[in-house]
Every structure is written in C-alpha cells, then in structure tokens.
Design an enzyme around this catalytic site. Structure first.
Site, PDB file in Angstrom:
ATOM      1  N   GLU A 120       0.824  -1.212   0.000  1.00 40.22           N
ATOM      2  CA  GLU A 120       0.000   0.000   0.000  1.00 40.22           C
ATOM      3  C   GLU A 120       0.863   1.270   0.000  1.00 40.22           C
ATOM      4  O   GLU A 120       1.835   1.363   0.737  1.00 40.22           O
ATOM      5  CB  GLU A 120      -0.907  -0.030   1.234  1.00 40.22           C
ATOM      6  CG  GLU A 120      -1.960   1.040   1.274  1.00 40.22           C
ATOM      7  CD  GLU A 120      -2.942   0.820   2.415  1.00 40.22           C
ATOM      8  OE1 GLU A 120      -3.893   1.612   2.535  1.00 40.22           O
ATOM      9  OE2 GLU A 120      -2.758  -0.150   3.197  1.00 40.22           O
ATOM     10  N   LYS A 197      -9.719   2.324  -2.378  1.00 32.74           N
ATOM     11  CA  LYS A 197      -9.922   1.625  -1.111  1.00 32.74           C
ATOM     12  C   LYS A 197     -11.345   1.852  -0.584  1.00 32.74           C
ATOM     13  O   LYS A 197     -11.777   2.989  -0.409  1.00 32.74           O
ATOM     14  CB  LYS A 197      -8.883   2.128  -0.106  1.00 32.74           C
ATOM     15  CG  LYS A 197      -8.820   1.377   1.208  1.00 32.74           C
ATOM     16  CD  LYS A 197      -7.620   1.886   2.006  1.00 32.74           C
ATOM     17  CE  LYS A 197      -7.430   1.117   3.315  1.00 32.74           C
ATOM     18  NZ  LYS A 197      -6.209   1.559   4.019  1.00 32.74           N
ATOM     19  N   CYS A 232      -8.088  -5.953  -3.133  1.00 39.96           N
ATOM     20  CA  CYS A 232      -8.936  -5.762  -1.955  1.00 39.96           C
ATOM     21  C   CYS A 232      -8.100  -5.122  -0.847  1.00 39.96           C
ATOM     22  O   CYS A 232      -7.215  -5.758  -0.288  1.00 39.96           O
ATOM     23  CB  CYS A 232      -9.521  -7.095  -1.486  1.00 39.96           C
ATOM     24  SG  CYS A 232     -10.559  -6.949  -0.002  1.00 39.96           S
TER      25      CYS A 232
END
Length: 391
Positions: A120, A197, A232
């Site tokens: 991330e 997100k 995800c």
C-alpha cells in the site's frame, strides 16, 4: 531512521523444531504441501546483491482432461523506507524508491513472474498517522498519467508483466480530491484501470479519513492475459472479499500497511479465510519497518506523543483456494515472494466444497437491505414473560 530489533518470522521459528515435528506442525498450520519451483540463479544472485529476501513456492493442482493448465507466476514485493528518512525531499524519495522497484521487478522478471504487486502507497512514507497535510499530500499524483504509473508502464512493457501499483491518487477532475488507490497496468504497458480503497480505518495511528474518503469504484475485476485479478484493501471486511469473488476474480491482491500488535494476529487469518470462503487465490503484501517522522503525534491511547509509526511487520504470503498457504516473507527484511499456481484450482475447489451451492445470497441480500434502513429492528427472539399468578 532507526532500526528496531524485531522477531524474524514465524517460519524461521518453526524451522527450529525437529524435522518430523516441523513437518507435522507445518501441515496443520499451512495446509497441503506446496512444491519447489525453479528460480534462475541470476534472480537469486541479484536478490542477494540488493539485500532482498527471495522465497518461492508452487501450489499443487490436478491436471484436467478438458481444460489446459492456466499457470501463472506472481511476485509480492515488500520493502521498507530505510535508509531514507521520512524528511527526504519528495522527488528524491520517489526516485530512490523507483530505483529499488526497478531492481525488484528485474529480479521477478528473470524468474518468470507474470503479475507483480507492491504494498500500500509503496512510493511514499505511510504518513497518515501524523494527521499533517504538508508535505504528505504532495505525494498524491494522477492515477493514469502520474510519474509512478509512467515509470511502471515502461517496465511492464519491457518485462511483459502486469503490475499493481497502490498509490496516493490526486483526482484533478473532481476538485483535487485524494484517494487511496491501486493502479493496474497490463503487460503491454497500458493503463487497465484503478480501484479505490473501500474501507478507511479509524483507529490508533491509522488516521486515514483525514486524507481521503471511502472509495467509489465498486469491486472491479481486471481481466488480464494471466487471469482475472482484483485488489482488496479491506482485509477486515468479509463482504468486501465476497463481492470480488462474485465478479469472477481468480487472484485477489491485498496490498497493506499493516502494523501493530493488535492487528498482527489477524494478518495470517483474514486473507487466508477469504481464499477459502471465496475459492480464489489471495496475495497479501505488506510494508516493513518503523517510520520516524519529524514532528510528534499522539495515538489516542493515553500514552506520550511520539514520532515513530507502528511497526509494519511484513510477512507477505499467498493462499490457495483450498486453504494451503505459502511460506511467509520475513517480518524485518525487504523481500520478494514468487508463487506459481494453476488457476484451474479455483474451479476444482468450488466443485469439491460446493460453497457456491450453499451460500444463500438471497437471504443475506434481504437482511442487508433491511439493516441499512433507519428503522431496522434486529431479529431477536426473546422468552415471553409468564403472566403473573392471581390469588
């Protein structure tokens, strides 16, 4: 930035067991056996040269009579900011991380990786704990035309590789809004799309709502030459995982900045459970290390303000639809995990377990629809009160 003495990994601890005990414990904890895959010596030498831990494994799948194998290799790259302090000028920080990413991708390419995924917001400090807007918002860039995407498009073309690049996105079209976004670049260097997100943490040092809101891109699945993939971010939310499965995903990547003692016991469970319940491969990739910031901030826990982030514990791993998981990368090192799988296993496991036959989406849809209403009343059955006796 300072180094912190940390526990290396669960995998390294298991290897301290006697061989027979290790094999039994590994079977219980990790499921069915994986197998070794061939990785060129050149990749191993490059990984050693650049101080990148290299782990590889293959998942077993039965050969079918009517379908040809759909074999794909994925690469998960976890890294830390060290030796670059968070105060490093933005252009200098990005350039340094771009150079390091180039090295990791070249190692992966030599090893035949088809799909490569970063953790991330990989090209910046995970500064959201600070709640400061300056200079962190300056890291945000256009998802399709920004410098990170442009750089990776060249590498994707050169190496015939799909690349997933989670960044801080600046949306100039919609009032300069900021999003936590994964960009998907196909193996021809084309921008395939993005996913924002869906679930934004609101706890401890994860003060992300200060910077961006919940995503509005739904649950897209990207059809590539190497399989149907999705991203995800919401590893704590089973329904987030579910919808990617409903949309036909075969490989779901979970890029994370997961840190702290409260979340680490969940790390090895959540994406593995998602693979089992949704019958696809899950690929969890995390940051590594502690990041030190210039100004102190508090964590809302009653403790003194501090300048260090929670420890990001790495431990990236892959899980197959049958629950078998790969070894994990270290908690402390830069690392590249290469895993090979036959995507035919997704349907084989569906046929074996039949979860899709039994899942009853219609009753959940009805309940969820009711639960969104302001006048929702939980379905609770209580024991009726006995009437009082009369004299």
């Amino acid at each position: 930035m300072s180094e912190i003495k940390e526990f290396e990994s669960v995998d390294s601890a298991l290897h301290q067991l006697p061989k027979d005990d290790y094999e039994r414990v590994k079977k219980i904890l990790y499921g069915s056996d994986t197998h070794e895959i061939s990785v060129p010596e050149e990749s191993k030498e490059m990984a050693s040269k650049y101080n990148i831990e290299l782990i590889s494994c293959g998942f077993n799948c039965k050969e079918e009579q009517l379908r040809s194998p759909k074999v794909v290799r994925i690469g998960l790259f976890q890294h830390k900011l060290v030796p670059f302090p968070t105060t490093t000028p933005i252009q200098e920080m990005k350039y340094a991380l771009f150079k390091f990413a180039n090295k990791a991708i070249r190692i992966a390419a030599r090893a035949g990786v088809n799909i490569f995924c970063f953790p991330e917001t990989w090209n910046m400090p995970y500064a959201f704990c600070t709640r400061e807007k300056t200079p962190w918002c300056e890291y945000a860039e256009n998802a399709q035309f920004g410098p990170t995407t442009k750089m990776l498009q060249e590498l994707a073309t050169i190496h015939n590789m799909v690349i997933i690049s989670p960044i801080l996105e600046r949306d100039e079209i919609h009032n300069d809004s900021i999003w936590n976004t994964a960009v998907v670049i196909d193996n021809h260097g084309d921008y395939l799309g993005k996913h924002r997100k869906n679930h934004i943490p609101r706890t401890a040092d994860f003060s992300e709502p200060v910077y961006y809101a919940e995503g509005n891109t739904g649950h897209p699945v990207f059809e590539t030459e190497f399989g149907k993939i999705a991203v995800c971010f919401g590893r704590h939310h089973p329904l987030d995982w579910l919808v990617f499965g409903l949309n036909g995903a075969e490989l779901v990547f979970c890029p994370a900045a997961a840190g702290g003692v409260a979340s680490e016991p969940l790390w090895s469970i959540e994406s593995r459970n998602a693979a089992i319940t949704n019958n696809y491969f899950t690929c969890a990739v995390n940051r590594v290390g502690t990041e030190i910031f210039e100004n102190e901030f508090s964590s809302g826990d009653g403790k003194q303000p501090h300048r260090d982030s929670e420890y990001f514990y790495g431990s990236s791993f892959v899980t197959a639809p049958n629950g078998t998981r790969s070894p994990g990368l270290s908690r402390t090192k830069n690392g590249l995990l290469i895993a090979e799988m036959d995507l035919n296993l997704c349907r084989q496991v569906k046929d074996q377990w039949g979860f899709q036959l039994a899942q009853r989406l219609e009753i959940y849809a009805e309940c969820l629809s009711k639960a969104t209403k302001h006048d929702f009343v939980p379905h609770v059955i209580r024991k009726a009160c006995r009437p009082s006796s009369t004299l």
